[in-house]
Design an enzyme around this catalytic site. Structure first.
Site, PDB file in Angstrom:
ATOM      1  N   HIS A  22       0.691  -1.186  -0.068  1.00  0.00           N
ATOM      2  CA  HIS A  22      -0.057   0.065   0.007  1.00  0.00           C
ATOM      3  C   HIS A  22       1.080   1.264   0.017  1.00  0.00           C
ATOM      4  O   HIS A  22       1.931   1.296   0.896  1.00  0.00           O
ATOM      5  CB  HIS A  22      -1.001  -0.019   1.101  1.00  0.00           C
ATOM      6  CG  HIS A  22      -2.001   1.131   1.220  1.00  0.00           C
ATOM      7  ND1 HIS A  22      -2.776   1.516   0.183  1.00  0.00           N
ATOM      8  CD2 HIS A  22      -2.183   2.211   2.012  1.00  0.00           C
ATOM      9  CE1 HIS A  22      -3.455   2.457   0.396  1.00  0.00           C
ATOM     10  NE2 HIS A  22      -3.174   2.931   1.541  1.00  0.00           N
ATOM     11  N   HIS A  67      -2.980   9.204   1.191  1.00  0.00           N
ATOM     12  CA  HIS A  67      -2.811   7.943   0.273  1.00  0.00           C
ATOM     13  C   HIS A  67      -4.287   7.787  -0.251  1.00  0.00           C
ATOM     14  O   HIS A  67      -5.175   8.489   0.142  1.00  0.00           O
ATOM     15  CB  HIS A  67      -2.510   6.582   1.190  1.00  0.00           C
ATOM     16  CG  HIS A  67      -3.212   6.688   2.349  1.00  0.00           C
ATOM     17  ND1 HIS A  67      -4.125   5.503   2.401  1.00  0.00           N
ATOM     18  CD2 HIS A  67      -3.042   7.435   3.790  1.00  0.00           C
ATOM     19  CE1 HIS A  67      -4.676   5.528   3.798  1.00  0.00           C
ATOM     20  NE2 HIS A  67      -4.205   6.595   4.333  1.00  0.00           N
ATOM     21  N   CYS A  87      -3.554   3.140  -5.303  1.00  0.00           N
ATOM     22  CA  CYS A  87      -2.721   3.865  -4.619  1.00  0.00           C
ATOM     23  C   CYS A  87      -1.365   4.014  -5.166  1.00  0.00           C
ATOM     24  O   CYS A  87      -0.928   5.092  -4.768  1.00  0.00           O
ATOM     25  CB  CYS A  87      -2.644   3.092  -3.078  1.00  0.00           C
ATOM     26  SG  CYS A  87      -1.820   1.416  -3.085  1.00  0.00           S
TER      27      CYS A  87
END
Length: 259
Positions: free
Chosen positions: A30, A42, A151
């Site tokens: 991530h 994010h 992401c």
């Protein structure tokens, strides 16, 4: 950071860095932009999303960020947007910090077996990176898509300002390129088994095809990328608001504790 790992310590990251951490026992990573003040911006699927494949699965932030006792604004996001502000602790969960590399030589890029760790593209200055991240926090980054707008795509755009003109196909994400490139390389190399009985030779060719497919989709070498100002990007995605540059700058100062 080195050839085998981009792992760093907390005291090594700087505002404007593209950082990432692994989830689900290294199944995927991530990504986000560290904006200073122990805060990370994010992009992740909206909690209301019903997508069968999303980073919300096994995502420790799904419950942590809403109950963070350290930073009151941890978990902040605009309604209908997946761009989120969290503290560094909630972003990492129990994972380690890794720093995404920019401007790497092709030889280093090809040597990285796993996608989503580096790019040959150069990064813009930290001030520009943070401005994009904070602007998109206020205005959104469009709809989340695991292959075309995830992401890593968000972090790559914040760092470079580059977008792919062709909306079809794979986005900027190295993880998406790896997910597609590995099976494709295996399929394309299958006929070689008839001509090359040595399994080591077939494995070598397959690995070569996989690496080249990753390299061909890297934003640093693609010919279908353009530089897009973040203000124009938000208008095109339909998330434009009346926030001025000064209001965005004010948000940066408030969140990072500077000025």
């Amino acid at each position: 950071m080195g050839l085998l790992s981009n792992r760093v310590e907390r005291n090594e990251i700087k505002p404007g860095d593209h950082i990432y951490t692994y989830r689900a026992v290294f199944t995927y990573s991530h990504h986000g932009i560290y904006v200073g003040g122990s805060k990370v911006v994010h992009f992740r699927p909206e909690r209301e999303a019903n997508s069968p494949i999303s980073e919300a699965v096994s995502d420790p932030m799904s419950s942590i960020s809403s109950s963070c006792s350290v930073f009151p604004d941890c978990g902040f996001r605009q309604p209908g947007s997946g761009v989120t502000l969290t503290c560094l602790d909630c972003f990492l969960g129990k994972g380690s910090i890794y720093c995404f590399e920019y401007g790497v030589p092709p030889s280093v890029f090809l040597a990285k077996v796993r996608g989503g760790t580096c790019t040959t593209a150069s990064s813009d200055l930290p001030e520009a990176v943070i401005h994009r991240a904070m602007y998109l926090l206020q205005n959104g980054f469009g709809n989340y898509d695991i292959f075309q707008n995830n992401c890593e795509d968000f972090a790559l755009y914040c760092k470079t300002g580059l977008l792919i003109m062709d909306k079809l196909g794979v986005g900027r994400s190295g993880q998406a390129s790896s997910a597609i490139g590995a099976p494709l390389a295996a399929i394309l190399s299958s006929p070689l088994k008839l001509l090359m009985p040595n399994p080591i030779g077939v494995a070598t060719v397959t690995a070569g095809m996989y690496c080249m497919s990753r390299y061909a989709t890297d934003i640093g070498v693609r010919s279908d990328v353009i530089k897009v100002d973040v203000e124009d990007l938000s208008v095109n995605l339909g998330f434009h608001s009346d926030d001025s540059s000064e209001e965005v700058a004010s948000s940066v100062r408030r969140i990072t504790g500077s000025g």
